[in-house]
Motif scaffolding. Structure first.
Motif, mmCIF file in Angstrom:
data_model
loop_
_atom_site.group_PDB
_atom_site.id
_atom_site.type_symbol
_atom_site.label_atom_id
_atom_site.label_comp_id
_atom_site.label_asym_id
_atom_site.label_seq_id
_atom_site.Cartn_x
_atom_site.Cartn_y
_atom_site.Cartn_z
ATOM 1 N N ASP A 138 -50.480 -9.655 0.821
ATOM 2 C CA ASP A 138 -51.760 -9.119 1.275
ATOM 3 C C ASP A 138 -51.493 -8.120 2.386
ATOM 4 O OD1 ASP A 138 -53.104 -10.845 -0.473
ATOM 5 O OD2 ASP A 138 -53.231 -12.427 1.026
ATOM 6 N N ARG A 156 -55.949 -5.879 1.180
ATOM 7 C CA ARG A 156 -55.920 -5.948 -0.294
ATOM 8 C C ARG A 156 -54.773 -6.841 -0.739
ATOM 9 N NH1 ARG A 156 -60.532 -3.428 -2.301
ATOM 10 N NH2 ARG A 156 -60.962 -1.635 -0.969
ATOM 11 N N ARG A 157 -54.940 -7.464 -1.888
ATOM 12 C CA ARG A 157 -53.878 -8.280 -2.477
ATOM 13 C C ARG A 157 -53.119 -7.421 -3.486
ATOM 14 N NH1 ARG A 157 -54.280 -14.369 -3.355
ATOM 15 N NH2 ARG A 157 -53.779 -14.013 -1.178
ATOM 16 N N LEU A 208 -52.134 -3.384 -7.335
ATOM 17 C CA LEU A 208 -53.532 -3.813 -7.212
ATOM 18 C C LEU A 208 -54.005 -4.523 -8.474
ATOM 19 C CD1 LEU A 208 -54.931 -0.636 -5.425
ATOM 20 C CD2 LEU A 208 -54.910 -2.968 -4.473
ATOM 21 N N LEU A 255 -57.305 -6.961 -9.150
ATOM 22 C CA LEU A 255 -58.366 -5.994 -9.428
ATOM 23 C C LEU A 255 -58.354 -5.627 -10.906
ATOM 24 C CD1 LEU A 255 -58.299 -3.381 -6.495
ATOM 25 C CD2 LEU A 255 -59.828 -5.326 -6.805
ATOM 26 N N LEU A 304 -60.089 2.834 -6.709
ATOM 27 C CA LEU A 304 -59.499 2.753 -5.375
ATOM 28 C C LEU A 304 -58.363 3.765 -5.229
ATOM 29 C CD1 LEU A 304 -59.618 1.242 -2.693
ATOM 30 C CD2 LEU A 304 -58.040 -0.430 -3.649
#
Length: 193
Positions: A8, A16-17, A62, A67, A75
């Motif tokens: 992360d 964000r992960r 991502l 996501l 993004l």
């Protein structure tokens, strides 16, 4: 680092992960024609590195981090607002998390006597992952979702279950010790100690 390869990190003010499981490593290699190890080396060594490759590392990280592809692409479209040095630093950490696994559990080294030649530019032979998954009756989707560390641990566990009396593979330090004992001298002959 983590066993799952998850990390992360803040990106443009939001944590964000990121994660590059086997499937995303494969997609990254196909998109850039370079293996993840070479990407990491180039970023870490400060070699000239293209924005496109940094963007693709982060995009696939991502997606692997959870996501949807649509969200990740949206993004990534805004990455041009973020300082390139920041993006390079994040990409370096994402790749390191994917490739290193964890320090407190050393996995057996893969055998290098399988006769397969190395691929150029640090590319990974993904067919070997799928072949091993088939031999273990592991669904391809499950193999693609695993980190490299998780897959290696799965293979090691399977091998112990199939042959519990089999010899344990050498650890990295054991292999180094053996090489130190038999390393060739100046004329290519093994040195006896």
């Amino acid at each position: 680092m983590s066993r799952s390869g998850t990390i992360d990190l803040p990106l443009d003010g939001v944590v964000r992960r990121f994660r590059l499981p086997i499937g995303e490593l494969e997609a990254l290699q196909e998109a850039t024609d370079v293996g993840a190890v070479v990407h990491l080396y180039r970023l870490h060594a400060g070699e000239a590195y293209g924005y496109r490759d940094v963007r693709l590392v982060l995009l696939h990280g991502l997606i692997g981090g959870g996501l949807s592809p649509v969200e990740a692409h949206a993004l990534a479209a805004g990455f041009d607002r973020v300082c390139l040095v920041e993006l390079q630093a994040i990409a370096t950490l994402v790749l390191a998390a994917a490739l290193e696994g964890t320090e407190d559990e050393e996995l057996p080294l893969p055998s290098s006597d399988d006769g397969a030649s190395a691929l150029p530019d640090g590319k990974i032979r993904f067919a070997d992952f799928y072949g091993a998954a088939a031999a273990m009756q592991l669904p391809v989707a499950d193999a693609r979702a695993m980190s490299l560390w998780q897959f290696s641990a799965y293979v090691a566990g399977h091998n112990r279950a199939v042959d519990p009396d089999g010899a344990e593979p050498l650890t990295g330090s054991e292999a180094d010790g053996l090489w130190a004992m038999i390393r060739p001298d100046g004329d290519g002959r093994a040195v006896e100690r």
